[in-house]
Design a protein around this motif. Structure first.
Motif, PDB file in Angstrom:
ATOM      1  N   HIS A   8       0.852  -1.175   0.000  1.00  0.00           N
ATOM      2  CA  HIS A   8       0.000   0.000   0.000  1.00  0.00           C
ATOM      3  C   HIS A   8       0.892   1.231   0.000  1.00  0.00           C
ATOM      4  CE1 HIS A   8      -3.617  -2.292   0.892  1.00  0.00           C
ATOM      5  NE2 HIS A   8      -2.885  -2.997   1.726  1.00  0.00           N
ATOM      6  N   ASP A  12      -2.437   5.733  -0.020  1.00  0.00           N
ATOM      7  CA  ASP A  12      -3.507   4.756   0.217  1.00  0.00           C
ATOM      8  C   ASP A  12      -3.798   4.632   1.709  1.00  0.00           C
ATOM      9  OD1 ASP A  12      -3.688   4.203  -2.492  1.00  0.00           O
ATOM     10  OD2 ASP A  12      -2.468   2.372  -2.355  1.00  0.00           O
ATOM     11  N   ASN A  13      -2.728   4.553   2.501  1.00  0.00           N
ATOM     12  CA  ASN A  13      -2.894   4.440   3.945  1.00  0.00           C
ATOM     13  C   ASN A  13      -3.546   5.690   4.530  1.00  0.00           C
ATOM     14  OD1 ASN A  13      -1.734   1.909   3.927  1.00  0.00           O
ATOM     15  ND2 ASN A  13       0.307   2.670   4.404  1.00  0.00           N
ATOM     16  N   GLU A  17      -7.204   5.721   6.444  1.00  0.00           N
ATOM     17  CA  GLU A  17      -7.312   6.255   7.805  1.00  0.00           C
ATOM     18  C   GLU A  17      -8.270   7.440   7.841  1.00  0.00           C
ATOM     19  OE1 GLU A  17      -6.415   6.301  11.949  1.00  0.00           O
ATOM     20  OE2 GLU A  17      -6.295   4.804  10.373  1.00  0.00           O
TER      21      GLU A  17
END
Length: 64
Positions: A8, A12-13, A17
């Motif tokens: 990722h 993306d993270n 989140e």
């Protein structure tokens, strides 16, 4: 050691989140807990802006 099936990106993270925190905000009543969640959201937005700046194609290395 645990292996991941796919990697990722940082973006993306951050987006995952951000979506999690926005969902949490919808279920949080006004008060200190909501203030903390909103603070986390602002931190993610700042991190996203910094990442965008650092990865922009116009960013030039410092001159020596």
């Amino acid at each position: 050691m645990r292996r991941r099936s796919h990697s990722h990106t940082f973006d993306d993270n951050l987006n995952a989140e951000r979506a999690r925190i926005i969902a949490e905000l919808e279920n949080t009543q006004p008060g200190p807990q909501r203030d903390l969640v909103e603070s986390k959201l602002r931190q993610l937005e700042t991190a996203s802006a910094i990442d965008g700046w650092l990865t922009s194609p116009g960013l030039q290395p410092p001159e020596e």
